[in-house]
Write an enzyme that holds these catalytic residues in place. Structure first.
Site, PDB file in Angstrom:
ATOM      1  N   CYS A   5       0.864  -1.185   0.000  1.00 13.34           N
ATOM      2  CA  CYS A   5       0.000   0.000   0.000  1.00 13.34           C
ATOM      3  C   CYS A   5       0.899   1.233   0.000  1.00 13.34           C
ATOM      4  CB  CYS A   5      -0.937   0.008   1.202  1.00 13.34           C
ATOM      5  SG  CYS A   5      -1.948   1.502   1.225  1.00 13.34           S
ATOM      6  N   HIS A  48      -1.699  -1.447  -3.710  1.00 14.68           N
ATOM      7  CA  HIS A  48      -2.624  -0.310  -3.603  1.00 14.68           C
ATOM      8  C   HIS A  48      -1.881   0.924  -4.089  1.00 14.68           C
ATOM      9  CE1 HIS A  48      -5.236  -2.008  -0.043  1.00 14.68           C
ATOM     10  NE2 HIS A  48      -5.323  -2.732  -1.143  1.00 14.68           N
ATOM     11  N   ASP A  89      -6.452   3.573  -4.945  1.00 12.44           N
ATOM     12  CA  ASP A  89      -6.996   3.689  -3.591  1.00 12.44           C
ATOM     13  C   ASP A  89      -7.352   5.145  -3.337  1.00 12.44           C
ATOM     14  OD1 ASP A  89      -7.633   2.676  -1.141  1.00 12.44           O
ATOM     15  OD2 ASP A  89      -5.584   2.405  -0.437  1.00 12.44           O
TER      16      ASP A  89
HETATM   17  C1  DNO Z   1      -8.702   1.661   3.871  1.00 12.20           C
HETATM   18  C2  DNO Z   1      -8.092   0.370   3.590  1.00 12.20           C
HETATM   19  C3  DNO Z   1      -7.901  -0.547   4.782  1.00 12.20           C
HETATM   20  C4  DNO Z   1      -7.545  -1.950   4.300  1.00 12.20           C
HETATM   21  C5  DNO Z   1      -7.385  -2.942   5.403  1.00 12.20           C
HETATM   22  C6  DNO Z   1      -6.881  -4.248   4.863  1.00 12.20           C
HETATM   23  O1  DNO Z   1      -9.065   2.374   2.997  1.00 12.20           O
HETATM   24  O2  DNO Z   1      -6.890   0.515   2.913  1.00 12.20           O
HETATM   25  O3  DNO Z   1      -9.066  -0.584   5.535  1.00 12.20           O
HETATM   26  O4  DNO Z   1      -8.551  -2.424   3.476  1.00 12.20           O
HETATM   27  O5  DNO Z   1      -6.535  -2.480   6.371  1.00 12.20           O
HETATM   28  O6  DNO Z   1      -7.057  -5.238   5.813  1.00 12.20           O
END
Ligand code: DNO
Length: 390
Positions: free
Chosen positions: A278, A305, A348
């Site tokens: 991410c 992400h 994201d």
């Molecule tokens: C928020 C997301 C998080 C993610 C979780 C994965 O926008 O990036 O809530 O989905 O942490 O477990």
């Protein structure tokens, strides 16, 4: 990379046919109606999978199969919960869904203090204001010894805020930090819950005495138990970094930087124990050089992400344009297209724009804002692939 999109199931206002029209290839979703800790049955998984396939898409990634708190803090009840988790993984494996994102953040998942931060162009985005968060910690939660976690200057700013903040602003802050950002991801507190602060404080209490070492041990315990089923079905687990990547509210966090990630990958040295890269979460930690981390961990990254942030000197951070900021997405696209062109990627946290504002989308998960970001990322992918052909 495979262009995927986080979709919140049949009730999502953004339909699968809309996603087909904008070039999405794979769906990232979960069985959002099943309470945390309960088994995902094969029937329920297949029902959703067929629904996705009827729209000529595929269910590429599970985000998330949530890990119950008792597994994280390691109570005697954890074995039963891990047994359930294993059955859910087995059922996902039988259905052919083999990439599973999860996190190991105690009590609270991602944290923001403002969901409608206005930008000069009229769009709005998500924001983390360190002083507002400290205010929540010290003056609303009234956590023991909370003040020790902040500098004198920060405490002065918290006192100043205390003089001016209205009851409505306090309620909004609570709603943002522990309700609106948490409920829709199978978090601990849901919209409509009475007394969210009291529920939240009880959850914090469960972690008394749990430090970074213990949380790491509990993660290893969990991973070691689930690895056999992952091996049997070829499932890749991918842990999501902590957002923001630092300890908060006296809780340990263990996925914050390159050292943490290396530790996790080495502790359970199995290719099925991997990472959700991410870029947004990692970039909000000033200690992190995001492209260097992408290169370093590329062979254990199973899901990406793409978003970016800008961090202010005082510790505030804001979602940046997908073309700018500390995430360096263009460089990431270059790295991932080379290392693993099949890797599922989703954009994201889009901005709210062009009518997204009144649709009631989950925070960060707008339609136009994410579509705009996806187009930018598609452009990066096309440029990177085109250049490598010249
Ligand atoms: C928020 C997301 C998080 C993610 C979780 C994965 O926008 O990036 O809530 O989905 O942490 O477990």
């Amino acid at each position: 990379m495979e262009k995927t999109w986080r979709w919140f199931g049949k009730k999502d206002k953004i339909t699968l046919s809309m996603l087909r029209q904008i070039g999405v290839e794979g769906i990232v979703t979960a069985l959002h109606d099943i309470p945390n800790g309960e088994v995902w049955t094969l029937d329920a998984i297949l029902d959703l999978k067929n629904y996705i396939e009827e729209a000529e898409l595929r269910w590429s990634v599970v985000e998330s199969l949530p890990v119950s708190e008792a597994i994280k803090y390691g109570s005697s009840g954890r074995d039963k919960l891990i047994d359930n988790y294993i059955i859910s993984l087995e059922n996902l494996g039988k259905a052919g869904i083999k990439t599973v994102c999860y996190n190991f953040m105690p009590v609270i998942d991602w944290i923001r203090t403002d969901l409608y931060h206005k930008l000069p162009d009229g769009t709005s985005t998500l924001f983390f204001d360190k002083i507002k968060f400290a205010y929540f910690d010290i003056c609303i939660l009234k956590r023991d010894n909370a003040k020790e976690d902040y500098s004198e200057e920060e405490l002065n700013q918290v006192n100043a805020l205390d003089q001016t903040i209205t009851q409505k602003e306090k309620d909004e802050l609570i709603d943002t930090i522990i309700v609106k950002t948490q409920g829709f991801i199978n978090g601990n507190i849901k919209e409509g819950d009475q007394h969210p602060v009291a529920i939240f404080k009880k959850l914090l209490d469960l972690y008394k005495g749990i430090d970074k070492e213990i949380l790491r041990e509990n993660l290893c315990y969990f991973l070691n138990r689930i690895m056999p089923v992952c091996e049997e079905y070829g499932i890749n687990m991918c842990i999501h970094p902590d957002d923001p990547p630092r300890a908060v509210l006296g809780l340990p966090r263990i996925v914050t930087d390159a050292e943490d990630i290396q530790w996790i990958l080495d502790a359970v040295d199995n290719p099925h124990n991997g990472l959700t890269f991410c870029a947004g979460s990692l970039s909000s930690g000033i200690q992190n050089d995001v492209p260097t981390m992408a290169r370093k961990f590329a062979n254990r990254i199973h899901f990406v992400h793409l978003r970016s942030t800008d961090v202010c000197k005082n510790g505030d951070f804001i979602e940046a344009s997908h073309l700018e900021g500390r995430g360096h997405l263009i460089e990431l696209v270059r790295i991932f297209e080379k290392e693993n062109p099949e890797l599922p990627m989703r954009v994201d946290h889009g901005r709210l724009m062009l009518g997204d504002e009144d649709k009631g989308y989950n925070p960060g998960y707008s339609f136009h804002g994410r579509m705009f970001a996806l187009a930018q990322v598609e452009g990066m992918m096309a440029a990177v692939k085109g250049l490598s052909k010249v």
